[in-house]
Design a protein around this motif. Structure first.
Motif, PDB file in Angstrom:
ATOM      1  N   GLN A   1      37.084  36.668  45.142  1.00 17.20           N
ATOM      2  CA  GLN A   1      38.055  36.448  46.213  1.00 17.20           C
ATOM      3  C   GLN A   1      39.471  36.758  45.726  1.00 17.20           C
ATOM      4  N   ALA A   2      39.797  36.321  44.506  1.00 13.91           N
ATOM      5  CA  ALA A   2      41.127  36.582  43.942  1.00 13.91           C
ATOM      6  C   ALA A   2      41.360  38.076  43.758  1.00 13.91           C
ATOM      7  N   GLY A   3      40.333  38.790  43.281  1.00 10.43           N
ATOM      8  CA  GLY A   3      40.468  40.229  43.108  1.00 10.43           C
ATOM      9  C   GLY A   3      40.690  40.950  44.422  1.00 10.43           C
TER      10      GLY A   3
ATOM     11  N   SER B   1      47.743  35.604  45.421  1.00 13.89           N
ATOM     12  CA  SER B   1      46.616  36.195  44.696  1.00 13.89           C
ATOM     13  C   SER B   1      46.635  35.813  43.222  1.00 13.89           C
ATOM     14  N   LYS B   2      47.812  35.729  42.611  1.00 13.89           N
ATOM     15  CA  LYS B   2      47.861  35.322  41.211  1.00 13.89           C
ATOM     16  C   LYS B   2      47.487  33.849  41.049  1.00 13.89           C
TER      17      LYS B   2
ATOM     18  N   LEU C   1      40.606  43.906  38.420  1.00 11.21           N
ATOM     19  CA  LEU C   1      39.400  43.915  37.588  1.00 11.21           C
ATOM     20  C   LEU C   1      39.185  42.571  36.907  1.00 11.21           C
ATOM     21  N   LEU C   2      40.264  41.883  36.594  1.00 10.82           N
ATOM     22  CA  LEU C   2      40.155  40.564  35.984  1.00 10.82           C
ATOM     23  C   LEU C   2      39.408  39.607  36.910  1.00 10.82           C
TER      24      LEU C   2
ATOM     25  N   SER D   1      38.697  53.149  45.800  1.00  7.11           N
ATOM     26  CA  SER D   1      37.862  53.360  44.615  1.00  7.11           C
ATOM     27  C   SER D   1      37.298  52.035  44.107  1.00  7.11           C
ATOM     28  N   LEU D   2      38.123  50.998  44.121  1.00  7.59           N
ATOM     29  CA  LEU D   2      37.628  49.680  43.712  1.00  7.59           C
ATOM     30  C   LEU D   2      36.555  49.187  44.667  1.00  7.59           C
TER      31      LEU D   2
END
Length: 492
Positions: free
Chosen positions: A331-333, A398-399, A319-320, A255-256
């Motif tokens: 890229q992080a998302g 990822s964080k 989403l952030l 969905s994203l």
């Protein structure tokens, strides 16, 4: 054969589903589903490899040239998503043999594999198609099969959860279809690449703006964006264990992907982030989702429900990254999308093992289970550390990139919030670990054994993936960077 890999990616599970319906024998259906799942993974890996080496792949169905014919497109972004979906499916299928056999009556097992294969085909189809209406068609295939899968849960609450998901999912799909219909009315085309070209001179149209709103809100429901998430906790908590694993690892990620595809490729960066206040809106919703749902997770008394609320919070992190509207943020998302798939799949796999032995995932029921099922709960602990973002796990990577993206924008409070909200994950993960390892089992509880090897191996594959992608970051980080760069480059 190599030229037809894009269509084989969807056709294989789509043909295998009615084959399982005809066979109905539990073991035969499991063998078919497992074989097809691993073939889909092999095809997804080959397609991603081809895209990274040779660029975008375009496959015309029936030799009808786009935009008149339906086209399948594989680029860096959806090649990445195809691997995520197929990998989770390939791990879930072997695990299902023991898990589904213990949770469903024999007459339903064959039907389970029918619905599983249809859901897999739908998710892969959403990801690979280059036609906006085909996205809706595959969305309905995956959604309808998901409703059926959730309803197979052992308790009556599963029916309520499936019905709630059906209502909200139908609203989301209807919104999406209205948006696509408005775009077709304005452009006369459904091909996403052609839509992007046709919409450029129509950026000021109110109808296009309405289509944008319908599509974003509709997919926000499917994505379980806070506060449109109310279907997700019940669906994950009451579905059969295998279904929880599969949906947690795939459904919201696809969905994203649809949101990303329409925002960046169809409508374009300038329309979405410059002409419309999408970035600030996503930032507010992401932060609210992270904080509120992490706090709610702390107070859950069922581990599967706890993990479901945690999933809504983790969607907030994805989403952030998108809200930053930068290459490193995107890229992080994408990285967190991949990492969350393997993290949450591992956690739900562990809970499926516990449910097999205890028949419950309630907090009080798992007291002392860490000493009786050490391999299962050690797997849960390691995946929990990855969810928190402890190095050297995939969740830390990822964080870390999310923090870098926030600092690049000069948003120090957001960077601090990412770190502080990770401490909330410490609270609810430790809540489970403390009960499982440091409390004595109820006096009436008998001795239970470790989970069977057929369920432990898939669990530890996910655990190994969490450790591997935390130590060897060049693979998924580079693919996520390539996908983000391609998306941002396409809109400049």
């Amino acid at each position: 054969m190599a030229d037809h890999l894009p269509i084989l990616q969807v056709i294989l599970p789509l043909i295998a589903a009615p084959l399982c319906l005809l066979v109905r024998h539990a073991l035969a259906c499991w063998l078919i589903a497992t074989l097809v799942s691993w073939l889909c993974l092999a095809i997804a890996v080959l397609l991603l490899h081809q895209v990274l080496d040779g660029g975008t792949i375009r496959y015309q169905l029936g030799n009808w040239v786009a935009p008149w014919g339906i086209e399948y497109v594989v680029d860096r972004l959806n090649g990445f998503i195809l691997v995520i979906v197929a990998a989770i499916g390939a791990v879930v299928a072997p695990y299902a043999l023991r898990s589904i056999d213990s949770e469903l009556p024999e007459r339903q097992i064959g039907l389970f594999y029918v619905m599983y294969l249809l859901c897999l085909a739908g998710l892969l189809g959403i990801t690979i198609t280059g036609d906006a209406f085909n996205v809706f068609v595959f969305l309905e295939i995956s959604s309808l099969s998901s409703y059926a899968l959730i309803s197979m849960g052992r308790h009556r609450k599963a029916l309520h959860a499936a019905y709630q998901y059906l209502v909200m999912g139908t609203i989301g799909a209807t919104f999406f279809l209205i948006g696509v219909g408005l775009l077709y009315m304005m452009t006369g085309t459904l091909n996403m690449a052609d839509l992007a070209d046709q919409l450029k001179p129509l950026a000021g149209s109110r109808i296009v703006l309405a289509a944008f709103g319908f599509i974003v809100v509709g997919m926000g429901l499917k994505l379980a964006v806070f506060p449109l998430h109310l279907w997700l906790p019940n669906a994950y908590a009451h579905a059969p264990s295998t279904v929880s694993v599969f949906l947690a690892g795939t459904a919201t990620k696809v969905s994203l992907y649809v949101v990303l595809r329409f925002i960046f490729t169809v409508f374009g960066f300038e329309f979405s982030f410059v002409n419309q206040p999408l970035g600030p809106a996503l930032l507010v919703l992401a932060i609210a989702g992270i904080v509120v749902c992490s706090l709610v997770a702390i107070y859950q008394d069922n581990v599967k429900r706890l993990l479901a609320w945690s999933s809504v919070a983790q969607i907030g992190y994805m989403l952030l990254g998108l809200s930053f509207a930068t290459a490193i943020g995107l890229q992080a998302g994408l990285l967190h999308m991949f990492n969350h798939a393997i993290i949450k799949a591992g956690l739900f796999l562990a809970m499926g093992c516990v449910f097999l032995r205890l028949g419950s995932c309630r907090i009080e029921a798992i007291a002392g289970v860490g000493r009786q099922m050490p391999w299962t709960m050690m797997g849960f602990l390691l995946c929990g550390l990855s969810l928190i973002g402890v190095p050297p796990t995939a969740g830390f990577v990822s964080k870390w990139y999310l923090v870098l993206a926030a600092l690049e924008k000069g948003w120090w409070p957001v960077a601090a919030l990412i770190v502080l909200t990770s401490l909330l994950a410490v609270v609810y993960v430790w809540k489970v670990v403390e009960v499982a390892w440091f409390r004595d089992p109820p006096g009436t509880a008998g001795r239970i054994g470790e989970a069977p090897l057929a369920m432990l191996v898939p669990l530890w594959i996910m655990v190994g993936a969490n450790l591997w992608f935390g130590l060897e970051t060049s693979g998924n980080v580079d693919v996520a960077r390539a996908a983000a760069t391609a998306l941002m480059g396409a809109v400049q």
